[in-house]
Write an enzyme that holds these catalytic residues in place. Sequence first.
Site, PDB file in Angstrom:
ATOM      1  CB  ALA A 194      58.682  26.290  44.383  1.00 21.48           C
ATOM      2  CB  SER A 195      62.198  30.264  45.695  1.00 17.23           C
ATOM      3  OG  SER A 195      62.743  28.981  45.802  1.00 17.23           O
TER       4      SER A 195
ATOM      5  N   GLY B 196      54.949  31.485  44.558  1.00 11.15           N
ATOM      6  CA  GLY B 196      55.348  30.091  44.677  1.00 11.15           C
ATOM      7  C   GLY B 196      55.356  29.555  46.097  1.00 11.15           C
TER       8      GLY B 196
ATOM      9  NE  ARG C  68      47.693  40.659  34.981  1.00  8.72           N
ATOM     10  CZ  ARG C  68      46.719  41.472  35.368  1.00  8.72           C
ATOM     11  NH1 ARG C  68      46.331  42.453  34.579  1.00  8.72           N
ATOM     12  NH2 ARG C  68      46.143  41.312  36.548  1.00  8.72           N
TER      13      ARG C  68
ATOM     14  CG  ASP D 111      41.029  37.761  36.182  1.00  6.86           C
ATOM     15  OD1 ASP D 111      41.673  38.634  36.802  1.00  6.86           O
ATOM     16  OD2 ASP D 111      41.425  37.271  35.104  1.00  6.86           O
TER      17      ASP D 111
ATOM     18  NE  ARG E  97      42.769  40.477  42.031  1.00  5.93           N
ATOM     19  CZ  ARG E  97      43.884  40.554  41.307  1.00  5.93           C
ATOM     20  NH1 ARG E  97      43.828  40.375  39.993  1.00  5.93           N
ATOM     21  NH2 ARG E  97      45.041  40.819  41.886  1.00  5.93           N
TER      22      ARG E  97
ATOM     23  CG  HIS F  91      45.043  36.870  33.898  1.00  6.60           C
ATOM     24  ND1 HIS F  91      44.147  37.066  34.930  1.00  6.60           N
ATOM     25  CD2 HIS F  91      46.271  36.864  34.472  1.00  6.60           C
ATOM     26  CE1 HIS F  91      44.797  37.167  36.068  1.00  6.60           C
ATOM     27  NE2 HIS F  91      46.098  37.059  35.826  1.00  6.60           N
TER      28      HIS F  91
END
Length: 337
Positions: free
Chosen positions: A31-32, A36, A109, A172, A175, A199
């Site tokens: 979350a930081s 997030g 990735r 995706d 976009r 992905h």
Amino acid sequence: MFSRVARPTISVARSLSTSSQSHAKVAVLGASGGIGQPLSLLLKNSPLVSHLSLYDIAHTPGVAADLSHIETRANVKGYIGAEQLDEAVTGCDVVVIPAGVPRKPGMTRDDLFNTNATIVATLADACARNCPEAMICIIANPVNSTIPITSEVMKKYGVYNPNRVFGVTTLDIVRANAFVADLKGLDPARVNVPVVGGHAGKTIIPLISQCTPKVEFPADQLEALTGRIQEAGTEVVKAKAGAGSATLSMAYAGARFAFSVLDAMNGKEGVVECAYVRSEETECKYFSTPLLLGKSGIEKNLGLGKLSAYEEKLVADAIGELKASIKKGEDFVANMK
């Protein structure tokens, strides 16, 4: 009746003002980070969320304190470090996982695998033990491998439910909708392009032939558009010049997917989203297709539908890479100490 390419019934923008409420506890793990924080902000803004649990290895108390000052109903609590992970996910209905390291220029990735595989396996382990019934939405890349990792970890605890584990490919679709709308002068909110496969790179397969409203492009323009959708993440990585990857658009897409899951859990009918899930639609164990969502996750896999010859070739060309990514994820969990 629902359309297999229906627009999601709730958009991020609409969710901010909708009067429908639920009592969902949602966790954001990571979350930081760059995804997030804006993702947590969008979730905090939604009346669909009653409790927002924020976890990361650093800075979460500050993020939670900041968000808790916003005048919306979600109760926000921050958790920090491995010793608070179990508490962060206990009793959650939906867990969204953007945790992990982002790409830098020149990275694929898959280059993230070694670091992010361990992170995702650790987080999946906590979910298996503390919220085995939750909807698990994985954003952490490489999604083509992190979903098999999550699934194998859940299997080790005997709690794997393929209808509740999702690889979030929504960016995706977002976009594709934006790019098609731009080329055709359409309102992007009214465009829906299903995107199937995986992905990463050539595994991202936009089905322009199934776009609503119907659009057509000359072959060269279609190829360029498909290539841009496939490499759009790299476009952002390059533009940010080492300062990160797609974070804001990913947060939007992640929130859109989470809201669709929550809406379906609340009984809304006809909620359709594409996601990378356990699948029998192709020879790959995992594959993204449009899914009808329901109270218990995937209600029905709507499949690939009718493909153009060009799209059939794109699917065929993606299978080998997808299979290798899936095996890499499965092998990682099999070899875990």
